[in-house]
Design an enzyme around this catalytic site. Structure first.
Site, PDB file in Angstrom:
ATOM      1  N   GLU A   1       0.878  -1.177   0.000  1.00  0.00           N
ATOM      2  CA  GLU A   1       0.000   0.000   0.000  1.00  0.00           C
ATOM      3  C   GLU A   1       0.908   1.218   0.000  1.00  0.00           C
ATOM      4  O   GLU A   1       2.045   1.130   0.449  1.00  0.00           O
ATOM      5  CB  GLU A   1      -0.848   0.035   1.287  1.00  0.00           C
TER       6      GLU A   1
ATOM      7  N   LYS B   1       2.366   4.535   1.551  1.00  0.00           N
ATOM      8  CA  LYS B   1       2.458   5.068   2.911  1.00  0.00           C
ATOM      9  C   LYS B   1       2.072   6.539   2.828  1.00  0.00           C
ATOM     10  O   LYS B   1       2.786   7.354   2.255  1.00  0.00           O
ATOM     11  CB  LYS B   1       3.867   4.913   3.473  1.00  0.00           C
TER      12      LYS B   1
ATOM     13  N   ARG C   1      -2.618   9.508  11.331  1.00  0.00           N
ATOM     14  CA  ARG C   1      -3.177   8.188  11.622  1.00  0.00           C
ATOM     15  C   ARG C   1      -4.381   8.368  12.534  1.00  0.00           C
ATOM     16  O   ARG C   1      -4.317   9.133  13.505  1.00  0.00           O
ATOM     17  CB  ARG C   1      -2.108   7.343  12.322  1.00  0.00           C
TER      18      ARG C   1
ATOM     19  N   ARG D   1      -3.209   8.613  17.426  1.00  0.00           N
ATOM     20  CA  ARG D   1      -2.346   7.607  18.024  1.00  0.00           C
ATOM     21  C   ARG D   1      -2.097   7.857  19.485  1.00  0.00           C
ATOM     22  O   ARG D   1      -1.834   6.949  20.233  1.00  0.00           O
ATOM     23  CB  ARG D   1      -1.008   7.622  17.295  1.00  0.00           C
TER      24      ARG D   1
ATOM     25  N   GLU E   1      -5.896   6.770   7.727  1.00  0.00           N
ATOM     26  CA  GLU E   1      -5.127   7.996   7.746  1.00  0.00           C
ATOM     27  C   GLU E   1      -6.036   9.135   7.289  1.00  0.00           C
ATOM     28  O   GLU E   1      -6.717   9.013   6.273  1.00  0.00           O
ATOM     29  CB  GLU E   1      -3.949   7.785   6.770  1.00  0.00           C
TER      30      GLU E   1
ATOM     31  N   PHE F   1      -7.334   1.702   5.805  1.00  0.00           N
ATOM     32  CA  PHE F   1      -6.539   0.561   5.361  1.00  0.00           C
ATOM     33  C   PHE F   1      -6.736  -0.686   6.219  1.00  0.00           C
ATOM     34  O   PHE F   1      -6.159  -1.724   5.941  1.00  0.00           O
ATOM     35  CB  PHE F   1      -5.055   0.902   5.198  1.00  0.00           C
TER      36      PHE F   1
ATOM     37  N   ARG G   1       4.877  -3.328  17.396  1.00  0.00           N
ATOM     38  CA  ARG G   1       5.668  -2.979  16.219  1.00  0.00           C
ATOM     39  C   ARG G   1       6.385  -4.250  15.801  1.00  0.00           C
ATOM     40  O   ARG G   1       7.422  -4.587  16.343  1.00  0.00           O
ATOM     41  CB  ARG G   1       6.665  -1.876  16.565  1.00  0.00           C
TER      42      ARG G   1
ATOM     43  N   LYS H   1       7.617  -0.498   6.862  1.00  0.00           N
ATOM     44  CA  LYS H   1       7.488   0.772   6.142  1.00  0.00           C
ATOM     45  C   LYS H   1       8.808   1.074   5.467  1.00  0.00           C
ATOM     46  O   LYS H   1       9.864   0.952   6.061  1.00  0.00           O
ATOM     47  CB  LYS H   1       7.059   1.896   7.080  1.00  0.00           C
TER      48      LYS H   1
HETATM   49  P1  AMP Z   1       5.739   6.133  11.547  1.00  0.00           P
HETATM   50  O1  AMP Z   1       4.763   7.204  11.897  1.00  0.00           O
HETATM   51  O2  AMP Z   1       6.972   6.675  10.896  1.00  0.00           O
HETATM   52  O3  AMP Z   1       6.003   5.172  12.711  1.00  0.00           O
HETATM   53  O4  AMP Z   1       5.083   5.229  10.385  1.00  0.00           O
HETATM   54  C1  AMP Z   1       3.954   4.463  10.573  1.00  0.00           C
HETATM   55  C2  AMP Z   1       2.795   5.284  10.155  1.00  0.00           C
HETATM   56  O5  AMP Z   1       2.590   5.229   8.788  1.00  0.00           O
HETATM   57  C3  AMP Z   1       1.506   4.836  10.715  1.00  0.00           C
HETATM   58  O6  AMP Z   1       1.304   5.258  12.009  1.00  0.00           O
HETATM   59  C4  AMP Z   1       0.511   5.503   9.792  1.00  0.00           C
HETATM   60  O7  AMP Z   1       0.192   6.787  10.284  1.00  0.00           O
HETATM   61  C5  AMP Z   1       1.280   5.710   8.537  1.00  0.00           C
HETATM   62  N1  AMP Z   1       0.700   5.048   7.375  1.00  0.00           N
HETATM   63  C6  AMP Z   1       0.551   5.663   6.203  1.00  0.00           C
HETATM   64  N2  AMP Z   1       0.016   4.849   5.286  1.00  0.00           N
HETATM   65  C7  AMP Z   1      -0.204   3.664   5.902  1.00  0.00           C
HETATM   66  C8  AMP Z   1      -0.743   2.418   5.459  1.00  0.00           C
HETATM   67  N3  AMP Z   1      -1.154   2.230   4.198  1.00  0.00           N
HETATM   68  N4  AMP Z   1      -0.794   1.404   6.362  1.00  0.00           N
HETATM   69  C9  AMP Z   1      -0.365   1.585   7.653  1.00  0.00           C
HETATM   70  N5  AMP Z   1       0.144   2.746   8.109  1.00  0.00           N
HETATM   71  C10 AMP Z   1       0.232   3.787   7.242  1.00  0.00           C
END
Ligand code: AMP
Length: 597
Positions: free
Chosen positions: A255, A257, A262, A281, A309, A350, A448, A454
């Site tokens: 998918e 990102k 979120r 979050r 999101e 998602f 996690r 990611k």
């Molecule tokens: P991070 O904030 O850097 O820890 O990255 C994870 C975040 O990516 C999640 O908390 C989501 O906010 C975001 N995210 C964006 N697109 C997606 C997706 N398709 N699936 C899951 N998380 C996503």
């Protein structure tokens, strides 16, 4: 006054919990103590052991920060700011400092505080508006506290008991105390979001009667970062190999990102028609910033909890607008019609955690996805009409509505080359990178793991929390513009750098006011502040250094953004810093002062 167990015993119990590092011993202590209490006291104590003044479903907050507590403490302990500040520095914790200061003075040896009195006081403090109204209530509570009670009252108010007891351990202790299955307690906790209610059910032997309650946030599933396509594919196949698959099988989906906010959407409850909640979050309520989403989902009549999101959206191109644009909509008290027109938003779903009457968390992603797509096909069209109607009321010439509920496109992963291409395409669409997910994975709240990866290939960034703030120089002499920040290592926060560039003047003004209200120790030029603000920082590389407590320093750090969406518990770890350090081809040592750190 209500009959209730002594708060002194509760405080002493916490002191006993810190005296052992062994989880099993902590659990046994908790279980024996909880079991000795009447039901309602056990319900309160369970909550307080977890460091939470109110249950999760309870939207009340104390809103009492470090600076208010500092004022109350100075008054009750009868000390000057300098003495309090010195005590704080010895422990790095207001509760511990309070105990020492209280011990040094004549204090009541048993003030008659009970768990019930504390609960009542919390109710009044939460209801009081503003620091002026809260301060006398907090002061009155401290007046009757013995030293050890003051210590744990302050920790509880600040939301961190520092006993090494998390909610999950309290749940295990509840199981042990009343002979229930730990899994049954955990499940009831997740479904209800109400630890006191879990205690009541456990005592009555009715845990299996817990049913999903909407409108309290479940923890979000998190993704592990990977830096390269090869690493992503390798990590992913490894995880499958662990599940007994052949290492070459890739059962993954991709998918984009998205770079938005979120959010967890709760709606469609038949017993509360029209109620909608959007949680961030950090479990904050996002609804006020996005009224059109609340309106769009109010009409749904099928219960749902969706993960997704919030994005600023261009309906004509079907693409997201950059995060910096969405950011303009955050934290506003009132969203104007002009704002809603100029920066339209959607909920890009998602995942589905709960649909109809079914809890989907333990279903594999592939099956959750089928249900999610069905739900969106049934309800997305109506989310466009709701907004259309709303806008017709506001404007004479109504712009046509568009669906506010969208399902995130997903494609099966074919190969490393495919991932590479998908990444480039996602970037071309203005998204941040790609997510790689295992179709067989269950939804693990708060975890996690390697089931979600990611991939964003820019220079690594770190999410850190600000621990200190300093006045700047020149134009910035009057504002707190230099920030010392930390990563986490278990219970500790370890400083890893200091940055002063990257934020706008408006953001710095906002942070200045925030840190002034959340100062723990004022040393004139430098202030120790409560660790509450999360920043995302970029840097050129990581070096070993004894300048900061982490043993590392960031070279050329700059602030990318304030992460209001990220709770402090989710900042990066010392282990992640070590990983980045180890991954650098040339591992720099600090050269000396003045090299740009
Ligand atoms: P991070 O904030 O850097 O820890 O990255 C994870 C975040 O990516 C999640 O908390 C989501 O906010 C975001 N995210 C964006 N697109 C997606 C997706 N398709 N699936 C899951 N998380 C996503």
């Amino acid at each position: 006054m209500i009959m209730s167990a002594s708060f002194l015993e509760f405080a002493q119990e916490n002191a006993a919990l810190t005296a052992t590092t062994k989880k099993l011993e902590k659990r046994a202590l908790l279980a024996a103590y909880l079991r000795s209490l009447a039901v309602e006291d056990a319900a309160r104590a369970a909550l307080y052991f977890a460091g939470t003044p109110f249950a999760e479903t309870d939207r009340r907050k104390l809103n009492v920060g470090g600076s208010l507590l500092t004022k109350a403490l100075q008054k009750v302990a009868g000390v000057t700011p300098a003495i309090l500040s010195a005590a704080y520095r010895r422990y790095g914790d207001l509760g511990d400092a309070a105990e020492e200061l209280f011990n040094a003075r004549e204090r009541p040896q048993a003030g008659g505080l009970t768990l019930g009195i504390v609960a009542e006081a919390f109710t009044r403090i939460a209801a009081a508006r503003g620091p002026g109204a809260k301060l006398p209530l907090v002061t009155a509570l401290l007046e009757v506290a013995t030293p050890v009670e003051a210590r744990y009252l302050l920790k509880l108010i600040l939301g961190d008991m520092r006993t090494g007891v998390k909610e999950s351990l309290v749940e295990e202790a509840i199981a042990a105390a009343w002979g229930a299955e730990p899994a049954a307690v955990r499940r009831a906790g997740m479904l209800l979001g109400d630890l006191p209610e879990v205690v009541r059910l456990a005592v009555a032997g009715r845990l299996e009667q817990a049913r999903m309650r909407l409108f309290h946030p479940l923890s979000f599933m998190l993704a592990s970062p990977v830096a390269t396509v090869e690493e992503a594919v390798e990590r992913f196949t490894k995880e499958l190999a662990a599940e007994g698959e052949t290492a070459s099988a890739i059962h993954g989906v991709l998918e984009d990102k998205y770079d938005g906010i979120r959010a967890q959407l709760h709606c469609g409850d038949r017993s509360q028609p029209g109620r909608v909640e959007l949680f961030s979050r950090s479990r904050e309520d996002l609804g006020a910033s996005f009224p059109e989403l609340m309106e769009a989902f109010a009409g749904l009549r099928e219960p749902a909890i969706l993960d997704g999101e919030i994005l600023a959206w261009q309906p004509d191109t079907g693409r997201a607008l950059p995060f910096s644009i969405l950011q303009q909509r955050i934290g506003r008290k009132r969203v104007t019609a002009e704002m809603r027109e100029r920066i339209p938003v959607v909920f890009m779903a998602f995942d589905a955690l709960y649909l109809g009457e079914a809890l989907l968390l333990e279903w594999p992603l592939g099956e959750r996805r089928v249900r999610l797509e069905g739900f969106i096909a049934r309800h997305a069209p109506a989310t466009a009409e709701a907004i259309g109607r709303e806008q017709q009321n506001l404007f004479a010439a109504a712009s046509p509505g568009f669906p506010r509920l969208i399902v995130a496109p997903q494609v099966p992963l074919e190969s490393a080359e495919h991932l590479d291409r998908a990444y480039a395409e996602a970037r071309a669409r203005g998204n941040e990178g790609v997510m790689l997910k295992s179709l067989r994975s269950v939804y693990q709240p708060g975890r996690r793991g390697l089931a979600w990866l990611k991939l964003k290939r820019e220079l690594a960034t770190l999410d850190v929390v600000v621990t200190g703030a300093e006045f700047g120089h020149g134009r910035r002499a009057g504002v707190l513009s230099d920030y010392t920040f930390a990563v986490q290592d278990g219970d500790r926060l370890l400083n890893v750098g200091k940055a002063y560039s990257g934020l706008t003047d408006a953001e710095i003004d906002e942070l200045t006011a925030f840190f002034q209200a959340h100062t723990l120790e004022d040393n004139g030029h430098f202030r120790t502040v409560e660790p509450l603000k999360v920043l995302e920082v970029a840097f050129n590389n990581v070096m070993r250094s004894d300048r900061h407590s982490s043993g590392f320093a960031l070279r050329f750090p700059r602030i990318l953004r304030i992460r209001e969406d990220k709770p402090v518990e989710e900042i990066d770890t010392l282990a992640r810093v070590e990983e980045i350090y180890a991954s650098q081809p040339d591992k720099p040592m600090e050269q000396g002062v003045g090299d740009g750190v």
